[in-house]
Design an enzyme around this catalytic site. Structure first.
Site, PDB file in Angstrom:
ATOM      1  CE  LYS A  22      -1.801   1.655   4.027  1.00 54.99           C
ATOM      2  NZ  LYS A  22      -1.492   3.081   4.208  1.00 54.99           N
ATOM      3  CG  ASN A  23       2.465   2.705   3.556  1.00 55.29           C
ATOM      4  OD1 ASN A  23       1.288   2.989   3.387  1.00 55.29           O
ATOM      5  ND2 ASN A  23       2.998   2.532   4.762  1.00 55.29           N
ATOM      6  CB  CYS A 117      -4.026  11.666  12.758  1.00 58.54           C
ATOM      7  SG  CYS A 117      -3.352  10.067  12.393  1.00 58.54           S
ATOM      8  NE  ARG A 122       0.704   9.723  10.610  1.00 54.36           N
ATOM      9  CZ  ARG A 122       0.375   8.626   9.953  1.00 54.36           C
ATOM     10  NH1 ARG A 122      -0.704   7.970  10.253  1.00 54.36           N
ATOM     11  NH2 ARG A 122       1.135   8.177   8.981  1.00 54.36           N
ATOM     12  CG  ASP A 307       3.163   1.139   9.533  1.00 50.72           C
ATOM     13  OD1 ASP A 307       2.821   1.981  10.391  1.00 50.72           O
ATOM     14  OD2 ASP A 307       3.252   1.415   8.321  1.00 50.72           O
ATOM     15  NE  ARG A 399      -6.810   4.309   5.980  1.00 52.91           N
ATOM     16  CZ  ARG A 399      -5.803   4.656   6.795  1.00 52.91           C
ATOM     17  NH1 ARG A 399      -5.978   4.634   8.091  1.00 52.91           N
ATOM     18  NH2 ARG A 399      -4.651   5.036   6.326  1.00 52.91           N
TER      19      ARG A 399
HETATM   20  C1  UD1 Z   1       4.561   6.697   6.637  1.00 51.72           C
HETATM   21  C2  UD1 Z   1       3.687   5.504   6.388  1.00 51.72           C
HETATM   22  C3  UD1 Z   1       3.137   4.969   7.700  1.00 51.72           C
HETATM   23  C4  UD1 Z   1       4.275   4.690   8.667  1.00 51.72           C
HETATM   24  C5  UD1 Z   1       5.176   5.909   8.796  1.00 51.72           C
HETATM   25  C6  UD1 Z   1       6.423   5.644   9.626  1.00 51.72           C
HETATM   26  C7  UD1 Z   1       2.787   5.979   4.189  1.00 51.72           C
HETATM   27  C8  UD1 Z   1       1.599   6.330   3.372  1.00 51.72           C
HETATM   28  N1  UD1 Z   1       2.594   5.913   5.508  1.00 51.72           N
HETATM   29  O1  UD1 Z   1       3.745   7.716   7.229  1.00 51.72           O
HETATM   30  O2  UD1 Z   1       2.422   3.764   7.428  1.00 51.72           O
HETATM   31  O3  UD1 Z   1       3.727   4.397   9.932  1.00 51.72           O
HETATM   32  O4  UD1 Z   1       5.620   6.348   7.517  1.00 51.72           O
HETATM   33  O5  UD1 Z   1       7.136   4.583   9.094  1.00 51.72           O
HETATM   34  O6  UD1 Z   1       3.853   5.710   3.671  1.00 51.72           O
HETATM   35  N2  UD1 Z   1       6.740  14.392  11.082  1.00 51.72           N
HETATM   36  C9  UD1 Z   1       6.797  15.721  11.421  1.00 51.72           C
HETATM   37  N3  UD1 Z   1       6.584  16.650  10.428  1.00 51.72           N
HETATM   38  C10 UD1 Z   1       6.335  16.289   9.136  1.00 51.72           C
HETATM   39  C11 UD1 Z   1       6.294  14.924   8.805  1.00 51.72           C
HETATM   40  C12 UD1 Z   1       6.500  13.986   9.801  1.00 51.72           C
HETATM   41  O7  UD1 Z   1       7.003  16.077  12.558  1.00 51.72           O
HETATM   42  O8  UD1 Z   1       6.164  17.179   8.288  1.00 51.72           O
HETATM   43  C13 UD1 Z   1       6.956  13.374  12.141  1.00 51.72           C
HETATM   44  C14 UD1 Z   1       5.714  12.531  12.388  1.00 51.72           C
HETATM   45  O9  UD1 Z   1       4.830  13.163  13.287  1.00 51.72           O
HETATM   46  C15 UD1 Z   1       6.323  11.275  12.954  1.00 51.72           C
HETATM   47  C16 UD1 Z   1       7.638  11.152  12.172  1.00 51.72           C
HETATM   48  O10 UD1 Z   1       7.903  12.440  11.662  1.00 51.72           O
HETATM   49  O11 UD1 Z   1       6.607  11.453  14.316  1.00 51.72           O
HETATM   50  C17 UD1 Z   1       7.622  10.168  11.036  1.00 51.72           C
HETATM   51  O12 UD1 Z   1       6.480  10.381  10.244  1.00 51.72           O
HETATM   52  P1  UD1 Z   1       6.473  10.064   8.666  1.00 51.72           P
HETATM   53  O13 UD1 Z   1       7.620   9.202   8.318  1.00 51.72           O
HETATM   54  O14 UD1 Z   1       6.316  11.350   7.940  1.00 51.72           O
HETATM   55  O15 UD1 Z   1       5.130   9.231   8.523  1.00 51.72           O
HETATM   56  P2  UD1 Z   1       4.240   9.213   7.263  1.00 51.72           P
HETATM   57  O16 UD1 Z   1       5.085   9.478   6.062  1.00 51.72           O
HETATM   58  O17 UD1 Z   1       3.013  10.045   7.483  1.00 51.72           O
END
Ligand code: UD1
Length: 430
Positions: A22-23, A117, A122, A307, A399
């Site tokens: 999915k990701n 969320c 997030r 995950d 999902r």
């Molecule tokens: C992706 C995956 C999700 C997985 C996660 C971590 C997808 C669609 N989803 O989510 O399944 O659980 O990676 O492996 O690929 N953060 C910030 N600011 C930002 C972005 C992130 O502070 O602008 C923080 C988040 O709150 C979190 C950390 O960075 O604490 C990692 O998040 P991130 O890797 O961005 O997760 P996703 O990409 O949303």
């Protein structure tokens, strides 16, 4: 509203085919926004998040076709809108991935802020800040991120992410592919899904080196072409089925996986007492006794995936001994604990660490799914509990898991989906 009803206590034995990730599929499908030619994507899983992504692309005016082999063709030749509306973004936070490609190709984009969320705040500040470094002007108005570029094109920049972010890395990699000049992403995410997207972009003509390491260099090109891409297997679906076999003391063979992507998970399962063997595209697991407790601590790839945290927490609930489970990626990703406690689990939460003392048996209960991976953990709990477990709000599981009840039934699980009395379909019949 649908529920899953599980009667636990059966050893799972059988073979399961793992679907596309999915990701990986989400950013790959969205990367079609970078070109006016056809992007053909194979091995896309049948999931709610994929339907949402296709709906989002359709709202922009992209043409979407699915052939008899389930290969999806996206053509974003002429778009009629550059706006990702709240009603879609709120159901799938990964919608933020359209921001980079739209901005890079059209010089403008509007994406709703995702809002609350279940697994923490997030934020998307790192995506926004990095795009600003590339020359974007970004404002938040009426709950929408409104982004534009003054000169029409983004420019290359050196971006150092404060935190490793998977979708942040992907968003910027897509934006930088069409920017003027070279972009360097430091502290980039190293997840296999990032490499898969890079491979798709490279097939479209992008110049990217370093994907899979923490420094990715992208030399922007003026246009990208169409391509064909096959999505990598889903390592989280695979890991979830391996835990299902381990906790039920069963035996399972998974087809269509990439065993290298599962290293962190299979290492912990071996620690728990599982026998694991691998082929080039398969993994077999046999568990002959009650699992031993294993401590885990989540980290960006190649560390232990967040995950898979909920599934391993469950494994520890029924294991021999005690273990700690520490969540480093997301705050508040322990909503499943309250439900597991209602099934008799012995868990104490201290900040971001759960201390788990294994019990011999969980009891069935009516529980509620709160997010995607928490739902998977409750399904696993139902498989090992005595008596019946009813899991409500299972739309979360749709999902991210394709046909989970069919795949588990195939291995001997007693699991079925029912529509409860509040379902509109039931009312219509009455
Ligand atoms: C992706 C995956 C999700 C997985 C996660 C971590 C997808 C669609 N989803 O989510 O399944 O659980 O990676 O492996 O690929 N953060 C910030 N600011 C930002 C972005 C992130 O502070 O602008 C923080 C988040 O709150 C979190 C950390 O960075 O604490 C990692 O998040 P991130 O890797 O961005 O997760 P996703 O990409 O949303």
């Amino acid at each position: 509203m649908e529920s899953l009803i599980i009667r636990g206590g059966r050893e799972l034995r059988g073979e399961v085919r793992i679907g596309g990730a999915k990701n990986a599929a989400l950013p790959v499908l969205i990367s079609a926004l970078l070109t006016d030619q056809d992007l053909l994507v194979a091995n896309v899983p049948h999931l709610r998040d994929i339907t949402t992504t296709l709906e989002l692309l359709g709202r922009f005016g992209a043409r979407i076709e699915v052939d008899e082999k389930s290969v999806i063709t996206v053509n974003a030749g002429t778009l009629t809108s550059r706006r990702a509306p709240y009603e879609l973004v709120k159901t799938m936070r990964a919608s933020i991935l359209v921001l980079g490609p739209l901005l890079a190709r059209f010089g403008e984009a509007e994406v709703s802020l995702p809002g609350g969320c279940a697994i923490g705040s997030r934020p998307v500040d790192l995506h926004v800040r990095a795009l600003e470094q590339m020359g974007a002007t970004i404002a938040v108005e009426g709950g929408y991120i409104k982004a534009s570029t003054s000169g029409g094109r983004l420019h290359g920049a050196k971006i150092v992410f404060d935190t490793v972010t998977v979708t942040g890395t992907e968003n910027l990699m897509m934006a930088a592919s069409l920017a003027q000049g070279t972009t360097v992403l430091e502290n980039a995410a190293r997840e296999p899904e990032v490499i898969d997207l890079a491979n798709c972009l490279i097939a479209m003509g992008a110049r990217i080196v370093g994907a899979g390491s923490d420094v990715i260099e992208i030399e922007g090109v003026s246009s990208l072409s169409g391509a064909s891409h096959r999505v990598i297997p889903d390592r989280i679906e695979a890991g979830t089925f391996l835990v299902a076999a381990a906790v039920t003391q069963g035996e399972m063979h998974l087809h269509d996986v990439n065993p290298a992507h599962l290293d962190a998970v299979t290492a912990r399962l071996r620690d728990a007492g599982a026998e694991i063997s691998m082929t080039e595209s398969g993994v077999s697991l046999t568990m002959r006794q009650r699992p031993r407790a294993v401590s885990i601590s989540t980290a960006p790839y190649p560390g232990f995936p967040t995950d898979m945290q909920a599934q391993f927490l469950l494994l520890n609930c029924v294991a021999e001994g005690a273990a700690s489970v520490t969540e480093h990626i997301f705050e508040n990703r322990f909503m499943h604990i309250h439900e597991l406690q209602r099934m008799g689990a012995d868990i104490n939460l201290h900040g971001n660490t759960a201390l788990v003392q294994g019990v011999k048996q969980l009891g069935g209960a009516q529980v509620m799914a709160t997010d995607l991976r928490a739902s998977a953990c409750l399904v696993l709990a139902g498989l090992v509990a005595r008596e019946q477990t009813v899991i409500d709000r299972i739309y979360h599981i749709d999902r991210g898991y394709d046909c989970i009840e069919e795949k588990l039934s195939q291995c001997g699980a007693d699991i079925r989906r029912v529509s409860d009395s509040r379902s509109p379909r039931v009312h219509a019949v009455q």
